[in-house]
Design an enzyme around this catalytic site. Structure first.
Site, PDB file in Angstrom:
ATOM      1  NE  ARG A 279      -4.139  -2.014   1.796  1.00  0.00           N
ATOM      2  CZ  ARG A 279      -5.009  -2.533   2.647  1.00  0.00           C
ATOM      3  NH1 ARG A 279      -4.872  -2.298   3.952  1.00  0.00           N
ATOM      4  NH2 ARG A 279      -6.006  -3.278   2.214  1.00  0.00           N
TER       5      ARG A 279
ATOM      6  CE1 TYR B 245      -1.907  -0.589  -7.773  1.00  0.00           C
ATOM      7  CE2 TYR B 245      -1.917  -2.204  -9.536  1.00  0.00           C
ATOM      8  CZ  TYR B 245      -1.354  -1.105  -8.923  1.00  0.00           C
ATOM      9  OH  TYR B 245      -0.232  -0.534  -9.466  1.00  0.00           O
ATOM     10  CD  GLU B 246      -1.583  -4.538  -3.262  1.00  0.00           C
ATOM     11  OE1 GLU B 246      -1.911  -4.925  -2.121  1.00  0.00           O
ATOM     12  OE2 GLU B 246      -1.155  -5.314  -4.129  1.00  0.00           O
ATOM     13  N   GLY B 247      -6.410  -2.635  -2.074  1.00  0.00           N
ATOM     14  CA  GLY B 247      -7.432  -2.015  -1.232  1.00  0.00           C
ATOM     15  C   GLY B 247      -7.861  -0.707  -1.855  1.00  0.00           C
TER      16      GLY B 247
ATOM     17  CD  GLN C  95      -6.026   1.643   1.575  1.00  0.00           C
ATOM     18  OE1 GLN C  95      -5.334   1.804   2.571  1.00  0.00           O
ATOM     19  NE2 GLN C  95      -6.217   0.457   1.027  1.00  0.00           N
TER      20      GLN C  95
END
Length: 564
Positions: free
Chosen positions: A294, A421-423, A428
């Protein structure tokens, strides 16, 4: 593309804004002297300018492709990756015991930014490998560490992250992949994973997949998930790639951007895997990798923004419309917005990296809390800034921005995935107002205290800049107090995205103020700080008004109303 690595700006931020000197003051990083870190930054910048950047356009025009079960990467990628690996840049923060440099995460973050500026599609491969190294370092058995870490750190092998399934995206607990124990202590892994970045390639070595799957006795949801190392080739007794494992690339996705990065649909059919960490504790191990990624993705947003700005500035100086368009007020507004946003986002990302280094070097709870608080802000704001800056770059190019040959459109296409992507950035923001505020806002208020104290200390020297930052901080504090008083989480979530933006705006104002003071209150950084604080910082107030509006009006609409 003619990319210029921003080593001077990164060095300035680490010296005067993010506080890398604190990291050097720890026992763990005492050898990371200013001369050493300068040399590392210069080395990264040079290889990104000279070796990686020339492959950027080819990756877009000639995407990775799947031929007869083999993934062929874009022209020049294999050679560029080999030079990056041979230079040791894959392992800037890797553990020295396994061949890494053992340097601060702050320098790896600079590497990820500059690689993304030069060629984000290629830079994704080392980014995923870095995360896998960290996950294995913290959770794998000694045997797995000894086998995999040296090869991942050297770049001889590369790593992936396998979470998402067709029916299980953000809801990871819904995954269906299975792991069945074998007689030899290994596991047979079966299932399908989608959106697997760099799931396969022809750049040599082995592709090492970290795969989430459920053991037969695993309970439903995330608490029943385990993590497994599943290599493309099963290592032989000498630790070299041996027979092919029972896994394959089903297809590659045709994407909006980052065409040079092969995004695979992976099929595992009883593939041999090794357990990483304890049974049913896979999410904890995977989150180690995801948190690393992230921050890296936040740096990607900054990296693309930097290249988009450089390209737009060059065009604006050359393009004639009633004189060079760089002289027009609206073009100036856009260029300065780009430059000010990049500095704010870069400062937040680098400050998060320093907090992670301090947390790792000292184990102090206040640094762990600071790193946890800043991670979702760095990821979301860094990528939102990247998208906004790239969009402005297209606008500055005018009609030519819509023409692929200028490259302006590619920046917008490439960076767009970073907020997903990556959350997703929505996740977040929910993490920030949810988990990160479970301390009653303590970590946030400690940071706000520091910002206010600094603004107070320089108010006499720079009242026109210090006073607005102090006032914005007070307004944000009121927002934090309102937020932690809300017991209904949906009320928090409804305004989570604007709350994160407000927080980032204030952090950006603080960073610009520190830059102006470091410059002595006169010069280009001071001018940029004045632009940001006067024109962009005030957005925090509108964002907080949105954040504190609650959720009722969102749910006042029925589905029929939405369709009307």
């Amino acid at each position: 593309m003619s990319y210029r690595a921003q080593t001077d700006d990164i060095r300035f931020i680490y010296s005067h804004v993010a506080g890398l000197d604190q990291v050097r003051g720890t026992d763990r990083f005492a050898e990371a002297s200013e001369d050493l870190t300068d040399a590392v930054l210069e080395g990264i910048g040079k290889i990104c300018e000279d070796v990686v950047a020339p492959t950027w356009r080819d990756g877009d025009l000639t995407p990775a492709k799947l031929e007869n079960g083999v993934v062929r990467t874009s022209p020049g990628f294999k050679e560029a990756f080999a030079e990056v690996a041979e230079g040791g840049w894959m392992a800037v923060s890797g553990p020295e015991a396994y061949g890494g440099m053992g340097l601060p995460i702050a320098l790896t973050t600079a590497f990820n930014e500059m690689m993304s500026s030069a060629n984000m599609a290629l830079g994704l491969c080392p980014l995923l490998t870095q995360g896998q190294v960290e996950a294995l370092e913290h959770h794998a058995s000694d045997a797995l560490k000894e086998l995999y870490l040296p090869k991942l750190i050297s770049g001889e092998w590369t790593g992936t992250m396998n979470l998402t399934e067709p029916q299980a995206g953000s809801d990871v607990g819904a995954l269906k992949s299975k792991a069945v124990p074998n007689d030899d202590g290994t596991y047979a892994i079966s299932g399908q994973k989608i959106f697997i970045t760099w799931g396969d390639h022809d750049m040599g070595g082995n592709v090492c997949h970290l795969v989430l799957a459920r053991l037969p006795d695993g309970v439903a949801g995330t608490k029943g998930i385990s993590l497994f190392m599943v290599p493309k080739y099963i290592p032989d007794e000498a630790g070299n790639p041996g027979v092919a494992n029972e896994l394959k690339v089903v297809s590659l996705e045709h994407k909006m951007g980052i065409h040079g990065s092969p995004t695979a649909v992976m099929q595992f059919d009883g593939a041999k895997g090794w357990l990483v960490g304890a049974p049913h504790a896979g999410m904890a191990a995977m989150f180690t990798m995801m948190n690393n990624a992230r921050l890296g993705v936040g740096a990607q947003g900054v990296g693309i923004a930097e290249s988009a700005y450089q390209t737009a500035l060059s065009y604006a100086k050359e393009r004639e419309q009633f004189g060079p368009i760089v002289q027009h007020a609206d073009v100036r507004r856009m260029l300065l917005t780009m430059k000010a946003e990049i500095f704010a986002a870069r400062s937040i990302v680098m400050s998060c990296a320093v907090a992670l280094d301090m947390a790792g070097a000292t184990a102090a709870p206040e640094w762990r809390a600071r790193a946890a608080l800043l991670t979702p802000i760095a990821k979301a704001f860094g990528t939102d800034a990247g998208i906004a800056v790239a969009d402005l770059g297209v606008q500055i190019h005018g009609g030519m921005g819509y023409i692929e040959e200028t490259g302006a459109a590619q920046y917008s296409r490439d960076v767009r995935i970073t907020s997903i992507y990556e959350g997703t950035n929505g996740i977040q923001a929910m993490d920030l107002v949810g988990r990160k505020m479970m301390d009653g806002g303590e970590a946030a208020n400690v940071l706000l205290d520091e910002i206010e104290a600094y603004a107070e200390s320089v108010r006499a020297k720079m009242p026109d800049l210090a006073e607005p930052v102090w006032q914005a901080c007070e307004t944000l504090r009121e927002g934090v107090e309102w937020l932690v008083a809300q017991t209904d989480m949906n009320t928090r979530f409804a305004g989570s995205a604007p709350f994160l933006k407000a927080f980032a705006r204030v952090l950006g104002g603080h960073s610009h103020l520190k830059a102006a003071m470091a410059e002595g209150g006169a010069g280009p950084r001071t001018k940029l700080a004045r632009f940001y604080i006067r024109r962009l910082l005030p957005e925090h107030e509108a964002a907080l008004t949105h954040a504190m509006a609650g959720a009722d009006d969102l749910y006042a609409f029925s589905l029929d109303d939405l369709e009307a």
